[in-house]
Design a protein around this motif. Structure first.
Motif, PDB file in Angstrom:
ATOM      1  N   CYS A  34      55.407  73.164  75.468  1.00  0.00           N
ATOM      2  CA  CYS A  34      56.513  72.941  74.531  1.00  0.00           C
ATOM      3  C   CYS A  34      57.153  74.260  74.100  1.00  0.00           C
ATOM      4  N   VAL A  35      56.373  75.311  74.012  1.00  0.00           N
ATOM      5  CA  VAL A  35      56.880  76.605  73.563  1.00  0.00           C
ATOM      6  C   VAL A  35      57.531  77.384  74.700  1.00  0.00           C
ATOM      7  N   LYS A  36      57.190  77.061  75.929  1.00  0.00           N
ATOM      8  CA  LYS A  36      57.664  77.821  77.083  1.00  0.00           C
ATOM      9  C   LYS A  36      59.186  78.001  77.124  1.00  0.00           C
ATOM     10  N   PRO A  37      60.000  76.955  76.886  1.00  0.00           N
ATOM     11  CA  PRO A  37      61.456  77.166  76.916  1.00  0.00           C
ATOM     12  C   PRO A  37      61.932  78.196  75.891  1.00  0.00           C
ATOM     13  N   PHE A  38      61.273  78.258  74.743  1.00  0.00           N
ATOM     14  CA  PHE A  38      61.661  79.237  73.731  1.00  0.00           C
ATOM     15  C   PHE A  38      61.336  80.652  74.184  1.00  0.00           C
ATOM     16  N   VAL A  39      60.184  80.796  74.815  1.00  0.00           N
ATOM     17  CA  VAL A  39      59.780  82.118  75.295  1.00  0.00           C
ATOM     18  C   VAL A  39      60.725  82.580  76.402  1.00  0.00           C
ATOM     19  N   ILE A  40      61.049  81.684  77.315  1.00  0.00           N
ATOM     20  CA  ILE A  40      61.946  82.033  78.407  1.00  0.00           C
ATOM     21  C   ILE A  40      63.342  82.379  77.890  1.00  0.00           C
ATOM     22  N   LYS A  59      65.056  75.928  64.618  1.00  0.00           N
ATOM     23  CA  LYS A  59      64.853  74.588  64.060  1.00  0.00           C
ATOM     24  C   LYS A  59      65.489  73.524  64.942  1.00  0.00           C
ATOM     25  N   LEU A  60      66.676  73.802  65.451  1.00  0.00           N
ATOM     26  CA  LEU A  60      67.346  72.858  66.333  1.00  0.00           C
ATOM     27  C   LEU A  60      66.545  72.659  67.618  1.00  0.00           C
ATOM     28  N   PHE A  61      66.089  73.747  68.231  1.00  0.00           N
ATOM     29  CA  PHE A  61      65.278  73.638  69.440  1.00  0.00           C
ATOM     30  C   PHE A  61      63.970  72.905  69.162  1.00  0.00           C
ATOM     31  N   SER A  62      63.409  73.099  67.982  1.00  0.00           N
ATOM     32  CA  SER A  62      62.183  72.405  67.620  1.00  0.00           C
ATOM     33  C   SER A  62      62.414  70.897  67.567  1.00  0.00           C
ATOM     34  N   LEU A  63      63.532  70.486  66.991  1.00  0.00           N
ATOM     35  CA  LEU A  63      63.869  69.059  66.966  1.00  0.00           C
ATOM     36  C   LEU A  63      64.045  68.504  68.375  1.00  0.00           C
ATOM     37  N   ILE A  64      64.715  69.261  69.214  1.00  0.00           N
ATOM     38  CA  ILE A  64      64.947  68.823  70.591  1.00  0.00           C
ATOM     39  C   ILE A  64      63.633  68.667  71.332  1.00  0.00           C
ATOM     40  N   ARG A  65      62.753  69.649  71.232  1.00  0.00           N
ATOM     41  CA  ARG A  65      61.469  69.583  71.946  1.00  0.00           C
ATOM     42  C   ARG A  65      60.591  68.452  71.398  1.00  0.00           C
ATOM     43  N   THR A  66      60.627  68.217  70.085  1.00  0.00           N
ATOM     44  CA  THR A  66      59.839  67.136  69.510  1.00  0.00           C
ATOM     45  C   THR A  66      60.369  65.787  69.981  1.00  0.00           C
ATOM     46  N   ALA A  67      61.691  65.651  70.077  1.00  0.00           N
ATOM     47  CA  ALA A  67      62.282  64.415  70.601  1.00  0.00           C
ATOM     48  C   ALA A  67      61.830  64.187  72.041  1.00  0.00           C
ATOM     49  N   ILE A  68      61.885  65.221  72.855  1.00  0.00           N
ATOM     50  CA  ILE A  68      61.456  65.107  74.256  1.00  0.00           C
ATOM     51  C   ILE A  68      59.981  64.729  74.329  1.00  0.00           C
ATOM     52  N   SER A  69      59.158  65.354  73.495  1.00  0.00           N
ATOM     53  CA  SER A  69      57.719  65.069  73.490  1.00  0.00           C
ATOM     54  C   SER A  69      57.428  63.620  73.104  1.00  0.00           C
ATOM     55  N   ASN A  70      58.344  63.017  72.336  1.00  0.00           N
ATOM     56  CA  ASN A  70      58.166  61.627  71.919  1.00  0.00           C
ATOM     57  C   ASN A  70      58.929  60.653  72.810  1.00  0.00           C
ATOM     58  N   GLY A  71      59.406  61.135  73.950  1.00  0.00           N
ATOM     59  CA  GLY A  71      60.050  60.267  74.921  1.00  0.00           C
ATOM     60  C   GLY A  71      61.465  59.841  74.573  1.00  0.00           C
ATOM     61  N   LEU A  72      62.147  60.612  73.735  1.00  0.00           N
ATOM     62  CA  LEU A  72      63.512  60.272  73.332  1.00  0.00           C
ATOM     63  C   LEU A  72      64.525  61.139  74.069  1.00  0.00           C
ATOM     64  N   ASP A  73      65.718  60.608  74.246  1.00  0.00           N
ATOM     65  CA  ASP A  73      66.826  61.388  74.785  1.00  0.00           C
ATOM     66  C   ASP A  73      67.324  62.300  73.660  1.00  0.00           C
ATOM     67  N   PRO A  74      67.240  63.614  73.820  1.00  0.00           N
ATOM     68  CA  PRO A  74      67.583  64.526  72.725  1.00  0.00           C
ATOM     69  C   PRO A  74      69.020  64.358  72.227  1.00  0.00           C
ATOM     70  N   TYR A  75      69.961  64.145  73.119  1.00  0.00           N
ATOM     71  CA  TYR A  75      71.356  63.990  72.702  1.00  0.00           C
ATOM     72  C   TYR A  75      71.517  62.757  71.816  1.00  0.00           C
TER      73      TYR A  75
END
Length: 104
Positions: A34-40, A59-75
């Motif tokens: 989950c953290v890898k995209p932020f590091v890159i 904070k925005l990226f955190s919301l996006i990654r949490t949505a993805i982790s929960n199987g949601l479409d981030p948009y």
């Protein structure tokens, strides 16, 4: 061998939940992924204009990654949250809310 056994005795109570709860992982691989995209993309944070801008970006990226982790479409998730943030309680807007998948 004695050191290994003494260490196992010392941490035994901390290890038992992993046997009782199959959803618990022994590693932090999920967190690392989950953290890898932020590091890159950390260079993206530098031109945020200010420290506050960088904080909002994180904070925005955190919301996006949490949505993805929960199987949601981030948009769709962010669109739903921004549309309903003034009318719904925060518990209903969280990406791991039980009904969020049906609402978006």
């Amino acid at each position: 061998m004695e050191n290994a056994l003494n260490y196992t005795k010392k941490v035994r109570n901390d290890l038992l939940p992993y046997l009782d709860e199959p959803y618990l992982e022994l590693t932090n691989n999920l967190a690392e992924r989950c953290v890898k995209p932020f590091v890159i993309n950390r260079k993206v944070f530098h031109p945020s204009g200010s420290e506050i801008g960088a904080i909002y970006t994180v904070k925005l990226f955190s919301l996006i990654r949490t949505a993805i982790s929960n199987g949601l479409d981030p948009y769709r998730y962010l669109k739903y949250v921004l549309t309903n943030i003034k009318t719904k309680p925060i518990d209903e807007l969280l990406p791991y809310s039980k009904d969020i998948g049906k609402l978006i």
